[in-house]
Design a protein around this motif. Structure first.
Motif, PDB file in Angstrom:
ATOM      1  N   GLU A 132       0.831  -1.208   0.000  1.00 59.48           N
ATOM      2  CA  GLU A 132       0.000   0.000   0.000  1.00 59.48           C
ATOM      3  C   GLU A 132       0.865   1.257   0.000  1.00 59.48           C
ATOM      4  OE1 GLU A 132      -2.493  -0.717   3.388  1.00 59.48           O
ATOM      5  OE2 GLU A 132      -3.868  -1.996   2.238  1.00 59.48           O
ATOM      6  N   GLU A 133       1.992   1.217   0.711  1.00 60.33           N
ATOM      7  CA  GLU A 133       2.882   2.380   0.767  1.00 60.33           C
ATOM      8  C   GLU A 133       3.502   2.704  -0.586  1.00 60.33           C
ATOM      9  OE1 GLU A 133       5.946   2.408   3.733  1.00 60.33           O
ATOM     10  OE2 GLU A 133       4.507   2.081   5.364  1.00 60.33           O
ATOM     11  N   VAL A 134       3.798   1.666  -1.387  1.00 60.65           N
ATOM     12  CA  VAL A 134       4.481   1.900  -2.665  1.00 60.65           C
ATOM     13  C   VAL A 134       3.539   1.887  -3.862  1.00 60.65           C
ATOM     14  CG1 VAL A 134       6.700   1.058  -1.841  1.00 60.65           C
ATOM     15  CG2 VAL A 134       5.139  -0.528  -2.948  1.00 60.65           C
ATOM     16  N   GLY A 135       2.253   1.735  -3.624  1.00 63.12           N
ATOM     17  CA  GLY A 135       1.282   1.801  -4.714  1.00 63.12           C
ATOM     18  C   GLY A 135       1.074   0.482  -5.455  1.00 63.12           C
ATOM     19  N   LEU A 136       1.364  -0.631  -4.819  1.00 62.54           N
ATOM     20  CA  LEU A 136       1.123  -1.941  -5.419  1.00 62.54           C
ATOM     21  C   LEU A 136      -0.085  -2.607  -4.761  1.00 62.54           C
ATOM     22  CD1 LEU A 136       4.816  -3.236  -5.684  1.00 62.54           C
ATOM     23  CD2 LEU A 136       3.327  -2.572  -7.570  1.00 62.54           C
ATOM     24  N   ASP A 137      -1.166  -1.845  -4.648  1.00 62.56           N
ATOM     25  CA  ASP A 137      -2.376  -2.338  -3.990  1.00 62.56           C
ATOM     26  C   ASP A 137      -2.946  -3.572  -4.683  1.00 62.56           C
ATOM     27  OD1 ASP A 137      -2.166  -0.213  -2.233  1.00 62.56           O
ATOM     28  OD2 ASP A 137      -3.498   1.067  -3.409  1.00 62.56           O
ATOM     29  N   GLY A 138      -2.670  -3.746  -5.961  1.00 67.72           N
ATOM     30  CA  GLY A 138      -3.186  -4.891  -6.707  1.00 67.72           C
ATOM     31  C   GLY A 138      -2.645  -6.223  -6.225  1.00 67.72           C
ATOM     32  N   LEU A 139      -1.593  -6.199  -5.407  1.00 60.92           N
ATOM     33  CA  LEU A 139      -1.041  -7.441  -4.873  1.00 60.92           C
ATOM     34  C   LEU A 139      -1.767  -7.908  -3.608  1.00 60.92           C
ATOM     35  CD1 LEU A 139       2.801  -6.748  -5.229  1.00 60.92           C
ATOM     36  CD2 LEU A 139       1.378  -8.192  -6.682  1.00 60.92           C
ATOM     37  N   THR A 140      -2.472  -7.017  -2.942  1.00 60.57           N
ATOM     38  CA  THR A 140      -3.063  -7.361  -1.645  1.00 60.57           C
ATOM     39  C   THR A 140      -4.112  -8.477  -1.689  1.00 60.57           C
ATOM     40  OG1 THR A 140      -4.592  -5.492  -1.792  1.00 60.57           O
ATOM     41  CG2 THR A 140      -2.528  -5.127  -0.619  1.00 60.57           C
ATOM     42  N   PRO A 141      -4.891  -8.663  -2.759  1.00 59.59           N
ATOM     43  CA  PRO A 141      -5.865  -9.750  -2.737  1.00 59.59           C
ATOM     44  C   PRO A 141      -5.248 -11.152  -2.649  1.00 59.59           C
ATOM     45  CG  PRO A 141      -6.446  -8.174  -4.445  1.00 59.59           C
ATOM     46  CD  PRO A 141      -5.109  -7.787  -3.929  1.00 59.59           C
ATOM     47  N   VAL A 142      -4.002 -11.318  -3.062  1.00 52.86           N
ATOM     48  CA  VAL A 142      -3.385 -12.653  -3.040  1.00 52.86           C
ATOM     49  C   VAL A 142      -2.631 -12.923  -1.748  1.00 52.86           C
ATOM     50  CG1 VAL A 142      -3.174 -12.723  -5.546  1.00 52.86           C
ATOM     51  CG2 VAL A 142      -1.244 -11.924  -4.179  1.00 52.86           C
ATOM     52  N   LEU A 143      -2.636 -11.980  -0.824  1.00 48.79           N
ATOM     53  CA  LEU A 143      -1.877 -12.144   0.414  1.00 48.79           C
ATOM     54  C   LEU A 143      -2.666 -12.958   1.425  1.00 48.79           C
ATOM     55  CD1 LEU A 143      -0.250  -8.611   0.662  1.00 48.79           C
ATOM     56  CD2 LEU A 143       0.690 -10.707  -0.313  1.00 48.79           C
ATOM     57  N   GLU A 144      -2.688 -14.257   1.175  1.00 53.53           N
ATOM     58  CA  GLU A 144      -3.350 -15.235   2.048  1.00 53.53           C
ATOM     59  C   GLU A 144      -2.435 -16.431   2.180  1.00 53.53           C
ATOM     60  OE1 GLU A 144      -6.874 -16.120  -0.104  1.00 53.53           O
ATOM     61  OE2 GLU A 144      -7.892 -14.290   0.477  1.00 53.53           O
ATOM     62  N   ASP A 145      -2.707 -17.290   3.143  1.00 54.38           N
ATOM     63  CA  ASP A 145      -1.909 -18.492   3.395  1.00 54.38           C
ATOM     64  C   ASP A 145      -0.446 -18.118   3.643  1.00 54.38           C
ATOM     65  OD1 ASP A 145      -4.101 -20.225   3.119  1.00 54.38           O
ATOM     66  OD2 ASP A 145      -3.859 -20.314   0.949  1.00 54.38           O
ATOM     67  N   THR A 146       0.450 -19.004   3.253  1.00 54.73           N
ATOM     68  CA  THR A 146       1.872 -18.730   3.444  1.00 54.73           C
ATOM     69  C   THR A 146       2.374 -17.910   2.267  1.00 54.73           C
ATOM     70  OG1 THR A 146       2.443 -20.794   2.342  1.00 54.73           O
ATOM     71  CG2 THR A 146       2.255 -20.864   4.740  1.00 54.73           C
ATOM     72  N   THR A 147       3.168 -16.897   2.557  1.00 56.84           N
ATOM     73  CA  THR A 147       3.613 -15.986   1.500  1.00 56.84           C
ATOM     74  C   THR A 147       5.108 -15.753   1.585  1.00 56.84           C
ATOM     75  OG1 THR A 147       1.474 -14.863   1.516  1.00 56.84           O
ATOM     76  CG2 THR A 147       3.315 -13.673   0.525  1.00 56.84           C
ATOM     77  N   ALA A 148       5.731 -15.797   0.423  1.00 56.64           N
ATOM     78  CA  ALA A 148       7.132 -15.412   0.283  1.00 56.64           C
ATOM     79  C   ALA A 148       7.215 -14.488  -0.925  1.00 56.64           C
ATOM     80  CB  ALA A 148       8.020 -16.630   0.084  1.00 56.64           C
ATOM     81  N   ILE A 149       8.189 -13.593  -0.889  1.00 66.05           N
ATOM     82  CA  ILE A 149       8.372 -12.670  -2.005  1.00 66.05           C
ATOM     83  C   ILE A 149       9.806 -12.753  -2.503  1.00 66.05           C
ATOM     84  CG2 ILE A 149       8.828 -10.719  -0.458  1.00 66.05           C
ATOM     85  CD1 ILE A 149       7.434  -8.960  -2.661  1.00 66.05           C
TER      86      ILE A 149
END
Length: 172
Positions: free
Chosen positions: A67-84
């Motif tokens: 949200e801080e960097v303007g990549l709000d489109g990634l937030t819907p997939v932030l479920e379960d275990t997450t790595a980037i």
């Protein structure tokens, strides 16, 4: 309510993630659930060798950083275990390595990604994963530049050889 110390630690993690997202050219978010420690170690080694930074993150912290960097489109997939996985220079390395790993390990899932600050869909991520590495692309370009020059050099050499052959025959 969490203590001040814990809040400061979380703010520091979000700030580091935000900085990492801003300074990377590409990134891929995955669900790593179900892979073994040995598989994870091998994957991390391959990513590290390609210059890709890979970390397991908490969804809430990554959501705030996105949200801080303007990549709000990634937030819907932030479920379960997450790595980037993020790369500061190579546009295709993270996608190529992670999509290849996901093909071999059905439990491992590529969720989403971004490129130059824009969220991209799965088709683009898969397309990126199929591109050759930067070194291979540069070799192809250099080969394309070199081919006409080499052909020209061979043609000039053939002309020189033709002119030398009659001169040598006349000398005999």
């Amino acid at each position: 309510m969490p203590s001040e110390k814990i809040l400061e630690q979380k703010k520091a993690v979000v700030a580091e993630l935000s900085d990492r997202l801003k300074n990377s050219v590409a990134g891929v978010i995955v669900n790593y659930k179900g892979i073994t420690v040995a598989e994870d170690t091998k994957l991390r080694k391959e990513l590290r060798e390609a210059g890709v930074k890979y970390t397991v993150v908490k969804n809430t912290l990554l959501k705030r950083a996105c949200e801080e960097v303007g990549l709000d489109g990634l937030t819907p997939v932030l479920e379960d275990t997450t790595a980037i996985a993020t790369s500061a220079e190579d546009y295709v390395a993270a996608a190529r390595i992670l999509c290849g790993f996901a093909e071999k390990n059905k439990k491992f899932e590529v969720k989403s990604g971004y490129l130059d600050g824009e969220v991209i869909d799965m088709d683009k991520i898969i397309g990126l994963s199929k591109l050759p590495s930067r070194e291979v692309l540069l070799a192809n370009v250099l080969g394309a530049f070199q081919a006409p020059i080499a052909s020209f050099a061979r043609a000039v050499q053939a002309i020189v050889d033709k002119q030398e052959a009659p001169a040598e025959a006349a000398a005999e």
